[in-house]
Design an enzyme around this catalytic site. Structure first.
Site, short mmCIF file in Angstrom:
data_model
loop_
_atom_site.label_atom_id
_atom_site.label_comp_id
_atom_site.label_asym_id
_atom_site.label_seq_id
_atom_site.Cartn_x
_atom_site.Cartn_y
_atom_site.Cartn_z
N HIS A 45 0.83 -1.20 0.00
CA HIS A 45 0.00 0.00 0.00
C HIS A 45 0.87 1.26 0.00
O HIS A 45 0.61 2.21 -0.75
CB HIS A 45 -0.94 0.01 1.21
CG HIS A 45 -2.08 -0.94 1.10
ND1 HIS A 45 -1.95 -2.28 1.33
CD2 HIS A 45 -3.39 -0.74 0.78
CE1 HIS A 45 -3.13 -2.87 1.16
NE2 HIS A 45 -4.01 -1.97 0.82
N HIS B 160 1.32 -3.28 9.44
CA HIS B 160 2.74 -3.09 9.14
C HIS B 160 3.42 -2.37 10.30
O HIS B 160 2.76 -1.68 11.08
CB HIS B 160 2.93 -2.29 7.86
CG HIS B 160 2.45 -2.98 6.63
ND1 HIS B 160 3.15 -4.00 6.03
CD2 HIS B 160 1.32 -2.81 5.89
CE1 HIS B 160 2.48 -4.42 4.97
NE2 HIS B 160 1.37 -3.72 4.86
#
Length: 441
Positions: A48, A99
């Site tokens: 992303h 993340h």
């Protein structure tokens, strides 16, 4: 822009399967996720973040170009929107627990590098494709296929390779369509070679709608015809190639010699839905689902990382001399002495520990820390062979499993099983996605 997105997905997935670094530990972290496939992917780097930064940097490059004809006020608004977009994506990946800081940092760096290459060499590459010969086009396609072939094989059943193959097919289709259209008499050479001659005023609204509708129908028809056809045609060919020793199978993909036919309803393509899925999509839009809060390991990589983390805590507990004997999991490097070991002499740690005195190698320590468990799936998951599209695990009561949470068997039993994947799907994805992108271009 297609090159940027395809490169971001492909190379971030390449690095994910190369390093096989899991997502942040959960617990102590609580994940907020909507995608089951994302939970099965590795965490480093963040795809992303890569895509957000690459698109934003390239868009900023165009907005700050001397050739822009946009008003200064609108230009500033769009630049601010891009900065807000990147910030929200990167911070959102951290907030959702998908993340860590290192994941998004490297993802941002990779995205900036991809955008730099596009800004520096993008126009020259496009011109080479348009004005090049068929041999040059085939060379570009061959390079893309080579990258697909050398894509690393992950330690766990990670779906990154599937996304990489799909976007490689998109890149192949775009290059073929771009080159072919530039060779026809319909394309314009200005403002750039291969420009599509389109004008809303000249064509009209009705013809524009018909044109777009026809293109969408062709895409659905291509997918509906080519995918089932390839899944029937390719398995016998792959079996013949396998007998000749020409197949280079990938781990986690079932070889053609191990199945009779490929099921017709593979849930491997959510980009272009089937016509039968449209009512369900409309229902989900009217009644949006709640966010899924996930606690605990969601993939094999997560489970092994959790076991390693527990083992590290046990080692620290022993080295600090805390009272009580820490629990030792099966396969731990601190294995109780066997009868033969006890005859050799007492342990230097004393009767309190009763542990093996032999110092293990770094490799043995690492293997034991990563655990020795084997995934055990629930009967309903094994029966269906499919993974859920949403992971929504209710936080377990730690008292039920002990102070450290679920044991190894329970941990692996809660992991969702990825669906069975077949070797012919790699070629199928390349052809189907190349055809889709060709029609779109």
């Amino acid at each position: 822009m297609v090159h940027i997105l395809a490169s971001g997905v492909f190379f971030s997935g390449f690095i994910k399967d190369l390093f096989c670094l899991p997502r942040p530990l959960s617990p102590p972290l609580t994940r907020i996720t909507m995608s089951g496939s994302a939970a099965l992917e590795y965490g480093f780097p963040s795809t992303h973040s890569t895509n957000a930064v690459s698109v934003a940097v390239y868009a900023l490059y165009l907005l700050t170009s001397p050739d822009t004809v946009m008003s200064p006020w609108l230009n500033i608004v769009l630049q601010g929107t891009l900065y807000l977009y990147v910030f929200s994506i990167v911070i959102g990946r951290l907030y959702c627990g998908m993340h860590g800081f290192f994941d998004v940092f490297i993802g941002c760096a990779l995205g900036a590098f991809i955008a730099f290459v596009q800004c520096r060499y993008g126009e020259a590459f496009d011109e080479m494709v348009v004005t090049g010969s068929l041999k040059q086009l085939l060379l570009i396609i061959l390079i893309i296929l080579v990258f697909v072939r050398i894509h690393p094989e992950p330690a766990d059943d990670c779906p990154c390779f599937d996304d990489s193959v799909a976007f490689a097919g998109v890149a192949v289709g775009c290059e073929i369509a771009y080159w072919h259209y530039a060779q026809t008499s319909y394309s314009w050479s200005a403002p750039i070679p291969g420009t599509v001659p389109y004008s809303l005023e000249g064509m009209g609204l009705i013809k524009t709608i018909v044109r777009l509708s026809l293109g969408v129908l062709v895409i659905f028809a291509w997918r509906g015809i080519m995918k089932p056809s390839l899944l029937r045609i390719l398995p016998p060919i792959f079996r013949g190639l396998e007998k000749l020793g020409l197949i280079l199978p990938r781990r986690f993909f079932t070889k053609a010699s191990q199945y009779n036919k490929v099921p017709g309803q593979l849930k491997d393509d959510d980009v272009i839905p089937r016509i039968s899925d449209i009512p369900t999509i409309l229902t989900s839009i009217r009644h949006p689902r709640r966010r899924a809060v996930s606690v605990g390991p969601q993939s094999e990589a997560d489970a092994y990382e959790t076991l390693a983390y527990r083992e590290k805590r046990r080692r620290e507990s022993v080295s600090s001399g805390q009272t009580g004997t820490p629990s030792v999991s099966r396969g731990s490097p601190m294995t109780p002495l066997s009868d033969g070991d006890q005859k050799r002499g007492p342990s230097p740690l004393g009767d309190r520990s009763g542990l093996v005195s032999r110092k293990q190698t770094k490799l043995e320590e690492y293997e034991h820390m990563m655990g020795t468990g084997t995934p055990r799936y629930s009967p309903e998951v094994v029966a269906t062979g499919e993974r859920s599209s949403v992971i929504a695990t209710t936080p377990s009561n730690s008292a039920e499993y002990g102070p450290e949470g679920p044991n190894e068997e329970e941990m692996f039993s809660r992991i969702l099983k990825p669906r069975v994947r077949y070797d012919v799907e790699v070629v199928t994805k390349l052809i189907v996605y190349s055809g889709k992108s060709s029609v779109l271009c």
